[in-house]
Design an enzyme around this catalytic site. Sequence first.
Site, PDB file in Angstrom:
ATOM      1  N   GLY A 155     103.177 -41.937 111.070  1.00  0.00           N
ATOM      2  CA  GLY A 155     102.124 -42.069 112.083  1.00  0.00           C
ATOM      3  C   GLY A 155     102.565 -41.579 113.459  1.00  0.00           C
ATOM      4  O   GLY A 155     101.728 -41.145 114.266  1.00  0.00           O
TER       5      GLY A 155
ATOM      6  N   ASN B  83     107.006 -39.048 106.062  1.00  0.00           N
ATOM      7  CA  ASN B  83     107.791 -39.739 105.026  1.00  0.00           C
ATOM      8  C   ASN B  83     106.950 -40.714 104.206  1.00  0.00           C
ATOM      9  O   ASN B  83     107.482 -41.645 103.617  1.00  0.00           O
ATOM     10  CB  ASN B  83     108.976 -40.477 105.668  1.00  0.00           C
ATOM     11  N   GLU B  84     105.643 -40.500 104.173  1.00  0.00           N
ATOM     12  CA  GLU B  84     104.742 -41.454 103.502  1.00  0.00           C
ATOM     13  C   GLU B  84     105.098 -41.673 102.032  1.00  0.00           C
ATOM     14  O   GLU B  84     105.094 -42.807 101.563  1.00  0.00           O
ATOM     15  CB  GLU B  84     103.281 -40.999 103.613  1.00  0.00           C
TER      16      GLU B  84
ATOM     17  N   LEU C 187     102.881 -46.263 111.723  1.00  0.00           N
ATOM     18  CA  LEU C 187     102.018 -47.437 111.577  1.00  0.00           C
ATOM     19  C   LEU C 187     102.869 -48.688 111.438  1.00  0.00           C
ATOM     20  O   LEU C 187     103.965 -48.645 110.870  1.00  0.00           O
ATOM     21  CB  LEU C 187     101.120 -47.272 110.351  1.00  0.00           C
TER      22      LEU C 187
HETATM   23  C1  LIG Z   1      98.519 -47.168 105.371  1.00  0.00           C
HETATM   24  C2  LIG Z   1      99.009 -46.048 104.548  1.00  0.00           C
HETATM   25  C3  LIG Z   1      98.523 -44.665 104.870  1.00  0.00           C
HETATM   26  C4  LIG Z   1      99.590 -43.659 104.991  1.00  0.00           C
HETATM   27  C5  LIG Z   1     100.093 -43.485 106.354  1.00  0.00           C
HETATM   28  C6  LIG Z   1     101.273 -44.010 106.695  1.00  0.00           C
HETATM   29  C7  LIG Z   1     101.800 -43.728 107.998  1.00  0.00           C
HETATM   30  C8  LIG Z   1     102.895 -44.621 108.520  1.00  0.00           C
HETATM   31  O1  LIG Z   1     103.155 -44.492 109.675  1.00  0.00           O
HETATM   32  S1  LIG Z   1     103.707 -45.773 107.569  1.00  0.00           S
HETATM   33  C9  LIG Z   1     105.117 -46.268 108.581  1.00  0.00           C
HETATM   34  C10 LIG Z   1     106.208 -45.288 108.466  1.00  0.00           C
HETATM   35  N1  LIG Z   1     107.289 -45.569 109.334  1.00  0.00           N
HETATM   36  C11 LIG Z   1     108.563 -45.541 108.950  1.00  0.00           C
HETATM   37  O2  LIG Z   1     108.896 -45.340 107.816  1.00  0.00           O
HETATM   38  C12 LIG Z   1     109.562 -45.787 110.023  1.00  0.00           C
HETATM   39  C13 LIG Z   1     110.223 -47.064 109.870  1.00  0.00           C
HETATM   40  N2  LIG Z   1     111.213 -47.282 110.916  1.00  0.00           N
HETATM   41  C14 LIG Z   1     112.354 -46.571 111.051  1.00  0.00           C
HETATM   42  O3  LIG Z   1     112.662 -45.655 110.346  1.00  0.00           O
HETATM   43  C15 LIG Z   1     113.292 -46.995 112.133  1.00  0.00           C
HETATM   44  O4  LIG Z   1     112.941 -48.286 112.536  1.00  0.00           O
HETATM   45  C16 LIG Z   1     113.303 -46.059 113.345  1.00  0.00           C
HETATM   46  C17 LIG Z   1     113.999 -44.747 112.941  1.00  0.00           C
HETATM   47  C18 LIG Z   1     111.917 -45.754 113.860  1.00  0.00           C
HETATM   48  C19 LIG Z   1     114.115 -46.714 114.495  1.00  0.00           C
HETATM   49  O5  LIG Z   1     115.390 -47.058 114.016  1.00  0.00           O
HETATM   50  P1  LIG Z   1     116.290 -48.086 114.837  1.00  0.00           P
HETATM   51  O6  LIG Z   1     117.605 -48.148 114.125  1.00  0.00           O
HETATM   52  O7  LIG Z   1     116.280 -47.738 116.265  1.00  0.00           O
HETATM   53  O8  LIG Z   1     115.512 -49.470 114.730  1.00  0.00           O
HETATM   54  P2  LIG Z   1     115.447 -50.469 113.488  1.00  0.00           P
HETATM   55  O9  LIG Z   1     116.600 -51.404 113.587  1.00  0.00           O
HETATM   56  O10 LIG Z   1     115.273 -49.722 112.209  1.00  0.00           O
HETATM   57  O11 LIG Z   1     114.090 -51.238 113.775  1.00  0.00           O
HETATM   58  C20 LIG Z   1     113.990 -52.160 114.869  1.00  0.00           C
HETATM   59  C21 LIG Z   1     112.919 -53.177 114.526  1.00  0.00           C
HETATM   60  O12 LIG Z   1     111.672 -52.502 114.392  1.00  0.00           O
HETATM   61  C22 LIG Z   1     111.098 -52.853 113.142  1.00  0.00           C
HETATM   62  N3  LIG Z   1     110.324 -51.691 112.647  1.00  0.00           N
HETATM   63  C23 LIG Z   1     110.753 -50.438 112.467  1.00  0.00           C
HETATM   64  N4  LIG Z   1     109.760 -49.651 112.031  1.00  0.00           N
HETATM   65  C24 LIG Z   1     108.662 -50.435 111.934  1.00  0.00           C
HETATM   66  C25 LIG Z   1     107.327 -50.201 111.540  1.00  0.00           C
HETATM   67  N5  LIG Z   1     106.878 -48.971 111.169  1.00  0.00           N
HETATM   68  N6  LIG Z   1     106.481 -51.238 111.552  1.00  0.00           N
HETATM   69  C26 LIG Z   1     106.887 -52.475 111.940  1.00  0.00           C
HETATM   70  N7  LIG Z   1     108.152 -52.762 112.318  1.00  0.00           N
HETATM   71  C27 LIG Z   1     109.019 -51.751 112.323  1.00  0.00           C
HETATM   72  C28 LIG Z   1     112.304 -53.133 112.239  1.00  0.00           C
HETATM   73  O13 LIG Z   1     111.923 -53.895 111.131  1.00  0.00           O
HETATM   74  C29 LIG Z   1     113.185 -53.899 113.203  1.00  0.00           C
HETATM   75  O14 LIG Z   1     112.668 -55.210 113.312  1.00  0.00           O
HETATM   76  P3  LIG Z   1     113.627 -56.510 113.498  1.00  0.00           P
HETATM   77  O15 LIG Z   1     114.431 -56.246 114.725  1.00  0.00           O
HETATM   78  O16 LIG Z   1     112.687 -57.668 113.615  1.00  0.00           O
HETATM   79  O17 LIG Z   1     114.474 -56.583 112.272  1.00  0.00           O
END
Ligand SMILES: CCCC/C=C/CC(=O)SCCNC(=O)CCNC(=O)[C@H](O)C(C)(C)COP(=O)(O)OP(=O)(O)OC[C@H]1O[C@@H](n2cnc3c(N)ncnc32)[C@H](O)[C@@H]1OP(=O)(O)O
Length: 341
Positions: free
Chosen positions: A131, A154-155, A86
Site C-alpha cells: 500500500g 509484496n501482496e 495497509l
Molecule cells: C487487504 C488486501 C488487499 C491487498 C493489498 C494489500 C496491501 C498492503 O499494504 S498489505 C500490508 C503490506 N505491508 C507489509 O508487508 C509491510 C510490513 N512491515 C514491514 O515490512 C516492516 O515493518 C517495515 C519494513 C515497513 C519497517 O521495518 P522496521 O524494522 O523499521 O519496523 P518493524 O519492527 O518491522 O515494525 C515496527 C512496528 O510496526 C508494526 N507494523 C509493521 N508493518 C505494519 C503494518 N503493515 N500494519 C500494522 N503494523 C505494522 C510491527 O508489527 C511493529 O509493531 P510492534 O512494535 O508493536 O511489534
Amino acid sequence: MLLRRVYKQHRWLASHVKFLSTQKSSIDIKVDNDGIAILNLQRPPVNSFSMDFLKELSKSLDFVENNKITAMILTSAFPRVFSAGLDINEVYKPDAVRFKEFWTTLQEVWMKLFGARFITAAAINGQSPAGGCLMAMSCEYRVMIKGTFTIGMNETSLGLIAPTWFMELVKNTINVRDAEYAFTTSRMFTPEEALKVRLIDEIAADKDDAIAKCKRFIKKFDEITPSARINTKMKLRGPAIKKLQNTRQEDTEEIYQLVIHPDTQKVAIFQLYSSPVSANPAIITGYDPMEVCIENCAQCKKMLGAWFEGQLCAESCIKYRGKMIPDCENYASISPFLNKL
Ligand SMILES: CCCC/C=C/CC(=O)SCCNC(=O)CCNC(=O)[C@H](O)C(C)(C)COP(=O)(O)OP(=O)(O)OC[C@H]1O[C@@H](n2cnc3c(N)ncnc32)[C@H](O)[C@@H]1OP(=O)(O)O
C-alpha cells in the site's frame, strides 16, 4: 496583482495549516512559499494505513484541492519508512462492516490521489511495500532516496492479491512483463532496480534532495498552460477512475472474501508479529505448532496491549520452532515478553 493574491493566499494557508497541525494529526501539512503543499505522513510507528489514517489522508487531499494549491508532495516524517502499507490490524480477523468501510475509504483515497487536479509527487524516504508503493505510484512523479530501502508489491507473500486497479496502474507504469514478475513473486526493488524499470523516476541523496527533485518536476509546469495539463492528465487517468467507480462494490466484496480466507488469516497473524518484508509465509502453512505459538502471541498482545512485546514473542516462536508456546494467563511463560513500559 494576481501574483500578490496568490502570495497572500499562501501566507494565509501557511498560518492556517500551522494551526491544523497542532491538533495532534497523523499528517502534517505545510504549504511552502512556492505554494506547494508538503504532506508528511506521521502515524507511528510505520505509517500503516488504518481506516482513520486513510480518512485523514482523504481530508488532507480535499484541503489541497479546495484551497486551489497547485502541487503536493507526499512524504514521511519518519527516517526509514515511507509507509508499511495497509494496517495489518484492519486485515486480521476483520469485522465485515468495518472492513468494507475500510476498503471503500482506500478506494476513495486512491481515486482522489490518482485523479487529483493538482500536481502530485512522492518523496519516498524509506521502505515502501504494498500500500505504501500504491500511494507513491498514484502520484505523477516519484523520487526515492538511496539506501537499503525497498519498494514493491509484496501482496502475494502475504497470501493477498492486489486489487485490479493497482495492477493496472503498475502495468501502465512499468512494462507488463516486469509488472507480472514483480506482482507474482512479490519482488521488492532497491532504488536502483526501481529506477531501471521506471517504478520511480529519480534517486536522491536524502529527503531534502528528494523534495528538491520533486519541486524541480513541479516547476516544469510553469511553462505549461494549466488547463492543458489538467485536461491531459484527466484524459490519461480518467478511464481507470471511472472503471473503479463502476465496480466499487464487487471490488470490495472480492477483497473481503479473500481477506477472510483461513490461509490469508494465517499469514496476516504471522505478518503482524514477525519481520514482514523478508518473511516467507510458506513456513506457516498447514498445521504447525509454530502457528499456534504465533496465534497465542497475538492473543496475549490483544489482552496485554503495550505491556506485551508481540514481535519478540513471534520471533521466539520462529527461533524455537513453536516449542515454547506462550500461555497468556501463565506469568512464567509470558514474562520474557513483558516490558516495563
Ligand atoms: C487487504 C488486501 C488487499 C491487498 C493489498 C494489500 C496491501 C498492503 O499494504 S498489505 C500490508 C503490506 N505491508 C507489509 O508487508 C509491510 C510490513 N512491515 C514491514 O515490512 C516492516 O515493518 C517495515 C519494513 C515497513 C519497517 O521495518 P522496521 O524494522 O523499521 O519496523 P518493524 O519492527 O518491522 O515494525 C515496527 C512496528 O510496526 C508494526 N507494523 C509493521 N508493518 C505494519 C503494518 N503493515 N500494519 C500494522 N503494523 C505494522 C510491527 O508489527 C511493529 O509493531 P510492534 O512494535 O508493536 O511489534
